[in-house]
Design a protein around this motif. Structure first.
Motif, PDB file in Angstrom:
ATOM      1  N   SER A  79      39.860  81.087  13.818  1.00  0.00           N
ATOM      2  CA  SER A  79      40.973  80.161  13.981  1.00  0.00           C
ATOM      3  C   SER A  79      40.545  78.739  13.684  1.00  0.00           C
ATOM      4  CB  SER A  79      41.518  80.263  15.415  1.00  0.00           C
ATOM      5  OG  SER A  79      42.535  79.311  15.610  1.00  0.00           O
ATOM      6  N   SER A  80      39.356  78.334  14.219  1.00  0.00           N
ATOM      7  CA  SER A  80      38.909  76.963  14.006  1.00  0.00           C
ATOM      8  C   SER A  80      38.558  76.744  12.536  1.00  0.00           C
ATOM      9  CB  SER A  80      37.686  76.651  14.884  1.00  0.00           C
ATOM     10  OG  SER A  80      36.609  77.496  14.546  1.00  0.00           O
ATOM     11  N   GLY A  81      38.008  77.778  11.866  1.00  0.00           N
ATOM     12  CA  GLY A  81      37.652  77.639  10.468  1.00  0.00           C
ATOM     13  C   GLY A  81      38.867  77.643   9.565  1.00  0.00           C
ATOM     14  N   ALA A  82      39.954  78.254  10.032  1.00  0.00           N
ATOM     15  CA  ALA A  82      41.158  78.361   9.216  1.00  0.00           C
ATOM     16  C   ALA A  82      41.845  77.015   9.044  1.00  0.00           C
ATOM     17  CB  ALA A  82      42.118  79.364   9.843  1.00  0.00           C
ATOM     18  N   TYR A  83      41.588  76.094   9.945  1.00  0.00           N
ATOM     19  CA  TYR A  83      42.233  74.782   9.888  1.00  0.00           C
ATOM     20  C   TYR A  83      41.197  73.731   9.482  1.00  0.00           C
ATOM     21  CZ  TYR A  83      45.971  77.218  12.285  1.00  0.00           C
ATOM     22  OH  TYR A  83      46.954  78.115  12.614  1.00  0.00           O
ATOM     23  N   ALA A  84      40.732  73.839   8.239  1.00  0.00           N
ATOM     24  CA  ALA A  84      39.730  72.896   7.743  1.00  0.00           C
ATOM     25  C   ALA A  84      40.326  71.495   7.667  1.00  0.00           C
ATOM     26  CB  ALA A  84      39.254  73.335   6.366  1.00  0.00           C
ATOM     27  N   LYS A  85      39.472  70.485   7.830  1.00  0.00           N
ATOM     28  CA  LYS A  85      39.914  69.100   7.750  1.00  0.00           C
ATOM     29  C   LYS A  85      40.391  68.784   6.337  1.00  0.00           C
ATOM     30  CE  LYS A  85      36.476  67.379  11.090  1.00  0.00           C
ATOM     31  NZ  LYS A  85      35.304  66.493  11.250  1.00  0.00           N
ATOM     32  N   ASP A  86      41.442  67.973   6.232  1.00  0.00           N
ATOM     33  CA  ASP A  86      41.859  67.475   4.930  1.00  0.00           C
ATOM     34  C   ASP A  86      40.808  66.494   4.419  1.00  0.00           C
ATOM     35  OD1 ASP A  86      44.199  68.890   4.581  1.00  0.00           O
ATOM     36  OD2 ASP A  86      45.442  67.395   5.589  1.00  0.00           O
ATOM     37  N   THR A  87      40.720  66.387   3.104  1.00  0.00           N
ATOM     38  CA  THR A  87      39.730  65.515   2.476  1.00  0.00           C
ATOM     39  C   THR A  87      40.402  64.313   1.832  1.00  0.00           C
ATOM     40  OG1 THR A  87      38.197  67.342   2.065  1.00  0.00           O
ATOM     41  CG2 THR A  87      37.949  65.385   0.691  1.00  0.00           C
ATOM     42  N   LEU A  88      39.854  63.132   2.084  1.00  0.00           N
ATOM     43  CA  LEU A  88      40.265  61.898   1.426  1.00  0.00           C
ATOM     44  C   LEU A  88      39.113  61.463   0.524  1.00  0.00           C
ATOM     45  CD1 LEU A  88      41.640  59.932   4.531  1.00  0.00           C
ATOM     46  CD2 LEU A  88      42.899  61.509   3.042  1.00  0.00           C
ATOM     47  N   ALA A  89      39.430  60.720  -0.523  1.00  0.00           N
ATOM     48  CA  ALA A  89      38.383  60.232  -1.425  1.00  0.00           C
ATOM     49  C   ALA A  89      38.435  58.713  -1.500  1.00  0.00           C
ATOM     50  CB  ALA A  89      38.557  60.826  -2.808  1.00  0.00           C
ATOM     51  N   LEU A  90      37.273  58.089  -1.409  1.00  0.00           N
ATOM     52  CA  LEU A  90      37.150  56.644  -1.578  1.00  0.00           C
ATOM     53  C   LEU A  90      36.258  56.398  -2.793  1.00  0.00           C
ATOM     54  CD1 LEU A  90      37.393  53.666  -0.764  1.00  0.00           C
ATOM     55  CD2 LEU A  90      35.522  54.029   0.871  1.00  0.00           C
ATOM     56  N   VAL A  91      36.857  55.871  -3.860  1.00  0.00           N
ATOM     57  CA  VAL A  91      36.105  55.505  -5.057  1.00  0.00           C
ATOM     58  C   VAL A  91      35.946  53.987  -5.022  1.00  0.00           C
ATOM     59  CG1 VAL A  91      36.096  55.482  -7.586  1.00  0.00           C
ATOM     60  CG2 VAL A  91      36.959  57.486  -6.358  1.00  0.00           C
ATOM     61  N   ILE A  92      34.716  53.535  -4.906  1.00  0.00           N
ATOM     62  CA  ILE A  92      34.453  52.120  -4.645  1.00  0.00           C
ATOM     63  C   ILE A  92      33.745  51.487  -5.838  1.00  0.00           C
ATOM     64  CG2 ILE A  92      32.186  52.220  -3.517  1.00  0.00           C
ATOM     65  CD1 ILE A  92      33.786  50.693  -1.146  1.00  0.00           C
ATOM     66  N   SER A  93      34.076  50.231  -6.129  1.00  0.00           N
ATOM     67  CA  SER A  93      33.571  49.582  -7.348  1.00  0.00           C
ATOM     68  C   SER A  93      32.052  49.538  -7.392  1.00  0.00           C
ATOM     69  CB  SER A  93      34.145  48.174  -7.480  1.00  0.00           C
ATOM     70  OG  SER A  93      33.769  47.365  -6.370  1.00  0.00           O
ATOM     71  N   THR A  94      31.426  49.175  -6.283  1.00  0.00           N
ATOM     72  CA  THR A  94      29.962  49.152  -6.211  1.00  0.00           C
ATOM     73  C   THR A  94      29.514  49.168  -4.757  1.00  0.00           C
ATOM     74  OG1 THR A  94      27.943  47.903  -6.741  1.00  0.00           O
ATOM     75  CG2 THR A  94      29.931  46.616  -6.337  1.00  0.00           C
ATOM     76  N   LEU A  95      28.414  49.857  -4.508  1.00  0.00           N
ATOM     77  CA  LEU A  95      27.799  49.819  -3.182  1.00  0.00           C
ATOM     78  C   LEU A  95      26.555  48.936  -3.198  1.00  0.00           C
ATOM     79  CD1 LEU A  95      28.301  53.500  -1.996  1.00  0.00           C
ATOM     80  CD2 LEU A  95      29.464  51.447  -1.175  1.00  0.00           C
ATOM     81  N   ASN A  96      26.450  48.128  -4.250  1.00  0.00           N
ATOM     82  CA  ASN A  96      25.364  47.163  -4.351  1.00  0.00           C
ATOM     83  C   ASN A  96      25.875  45.771  -3.961  1.00  0.00           C
ATOM     84  OD1 ASN A  96      22.746  46.301  -4.932  1.00  0.00           O
ATOM     85  ND2 ASN A  96      23.288  45.751  -7.037  1.00  0.00           N
ATOM     86  N   ASN A  97      26.761  45.763  -2.983  1.00  0.00           N
ATOM     87  CA  ASN A  97      27.390  44.527  -2.509  1.00  0.00           C
ATOM     88  C   ASN A  97      27.729  44.742  -1.033  1.00  0.00           C
ATOM     89  OD1 ASN A  97      29.469  42.600  -1.755  1.00  0.00           O
ATOM     90  ND2 ASN A  97      29.804  42.183  -3.923  1.00  0.00           N
ATOM     91  N   PRO A  98      27.225  43.897  -0.137  1.00  0.00           N
ATOM     92  CA  PRO A  98      27.446  44.108   1.305  1.00  0.00           C
ATOM     93  C   PRO A  98      28.919  44.205   1.705  1.00  0.00           C
ATOM     94  CG  PRO A  98      25.796  42.400   0.930  1.00  0.00           C
ATOM     95  CD  PRO A  98      26.391  42.709  -0.415  1.00  0.00           C
ATOM     96  N   PHE A  99      29.778  43.479   1.002  1.00  0.00           N
ATOM     97  CA  PHE A  99      31.205  43.505   1.330  1.00  0.00           C
ATOM     98  C   PHE A  99      31.769  44.917   1.201  1.00  0.00           C
ATOM     99  CE2 PHE A  99      35.674  43.225   0.028  1.00  0.00           C
ATOM    100  CZ  PHE A  99      36.205  42.458   1.059  1.00  0.00           C
ATOM    101  N   PHE A 100      31.439  45.585   0.098  1.00  0.00           N
ATOM    102  CA  PHE A 100      31.991  46.915  -0.142  1.00  0.00           C
ATOM    103  C   PHE A 100      31.300  47.984   0.709  1.00  0.00           C
ATOM    104  CE2 PHE A 100      32.968  44.666  -4.195  1.00  0.00           C
ATOM    105  CZ  PHE A 100      34.327  44.575  -3.971  1.00  0.00           C
ATOM    106  N   VAL A 101      30.058  47.740   1.078  1.00  0.00           N
ATOM    107  CA  VAL A 101      29.378  48.641   2.016  1.00  0.00           C
ATOM    108  C   VAL A 101      30.094  48.613   3.362  1.00  0.00           C
ATOM    109  CG1 VAL A 101      27.250  49.073   3.303  1.00  0.00           C
ATOM    110  CG2 VAL A 101      27.130  48.479   0.873  1.00  0.00           C
TER     111      VAL A 101
END
Length: 293
Positions: free
Chosen positions: A18-40
């Motif tokens: 039952s618990s496995g049947a209700y998997a969490k929905d997935t969201l996606a975050l596509v970020i311009s760069t993680l080489n910048n503290p603001f976006f981190v």
């Protein structure tokens, strides 16, 4: 006893299924760069809210490359994401990625930087025009009307650079500033240093610098220190940890503080509303404030 054990085993198995049947929905975050503290920080805000609301969150780094950004969005078509949160590398170039998501019936939310075209359900960002004007108002308060100023611009083609520049342009007219130079340094600390060094050669009389993000402001600071120009006022933008620390230490004069963690968190909350069939605002503003010592 054997019958009871069997019943318990069946019950446990049923609970597991039952618990496995209700998997969490997935969201996606596509970020311009993680080489910048603001976006981190933006990413961390999104991750925290996704965990709180029970979502899986895929985070993909576009490395400031529109081709990589498009590839990231293509990758999501096989990863089961229900909503795309995207911080564009470029407001025009991101169009192809957004149209790809549109064709896949994937709702799109833009963060910090807007998209020029494509169907976007909601855009979450600070009022960059107001922030540019706030920077100019602070310079006028500290240096006075008619100050001689230099502007370091962000990545050409991004809505953030365009809008922050527009706000500062309004402050130039409002306060009668003399704009000695305005040149891109691509939101990058090293480029901020190099561009500022070059601009100082022909603009020795500069009284204030507005950098469209804290990274460029910190680069400009190093150039000014090397030139022994400690009396030049520097205003950054974003309110990153490094930027605020520099303000508190008296090295930067001010930063126009965004709340990148709030932008990330609100984006996830907005995605949650979309998946629940609720109406969301097309533009969700996140407040700004001037941080000075």
């Amino acid at each position: 006893m054997k019958k009871l054990t069997t019943l318990l085993s069946v019950a446990l198995l049923g609970a597991t299924m039952s618990s496995g049947a209700y998997a969490k929905d997935t969201l996606a975050l596509v970020i311009s760069t993680l080489n910048n503290p603001f976006f981190v920080t933006m990413k961390e805000g999104a991750e925290k809210k996704a965990a709180e609301l029970g979502y899986n969150l895929i985070v993909l780094d576009s490395q400031n490359d529109p081709a990589k950004e498009l590839s990231n969005v293509e990758d999501l078509s096989v990863r089961g994401a229900k909503v795309l949160l995207i911080n564009p590398t470029d407001s025009d170039a991101v169009t192809n990625a957004i149209r790809l998501a549109n064709r896949a019936k994937l709702p799109v939310i833009t963060l910090d930087r807007a998209a020029s075209r494509g169907d976007v359900v909601s855009h979450i960002a600070s009022d960059n025009v107001a922030g540019g004007l706030m920077a100019g108002d602070f310079i006028a308060q500290q240096v006075g009307e008619n100050a001689k100023v230099i502007q370091l611009e962000g990545i050409a083609g991004t809505s953030a650079a365009r809008e922050r520049g527009e706000g500062f342009k309004q402050s130039i007219a409002k306060h009668g500033f003399e704009l000695l130079a305005s040149q891109p340094a691509d939101f990058d600390r090293t480029k901020g240093l190099n561009v500022m060094e070059n601009l100082l050669a022909g603009n020795a009389g500069v009284q204030a610098v507005f950098a469209q993000n804290d990274e460029m402001a910190l680069g400009a600071l190093r150039a000014l220190q090397a030139a022994n120009k400690k009396d030049v006022l520097i205003v950054g933008f974003d309110g990153t940890q490094d930027g605020i620390k520099a303000v508190q230490g008296g090295r930067l004069s001010a930063t126009i503080a965004q709340q990148p963690d709030a932008i990330g968190a609100i984006a996830v909350e907005t995605a949650d509303k979309i998946l629940k069939g609720e109406t969301v605002e097309q533009h969700i503003p996140v407040p700004l404030q001037v941080i000075s010592k």
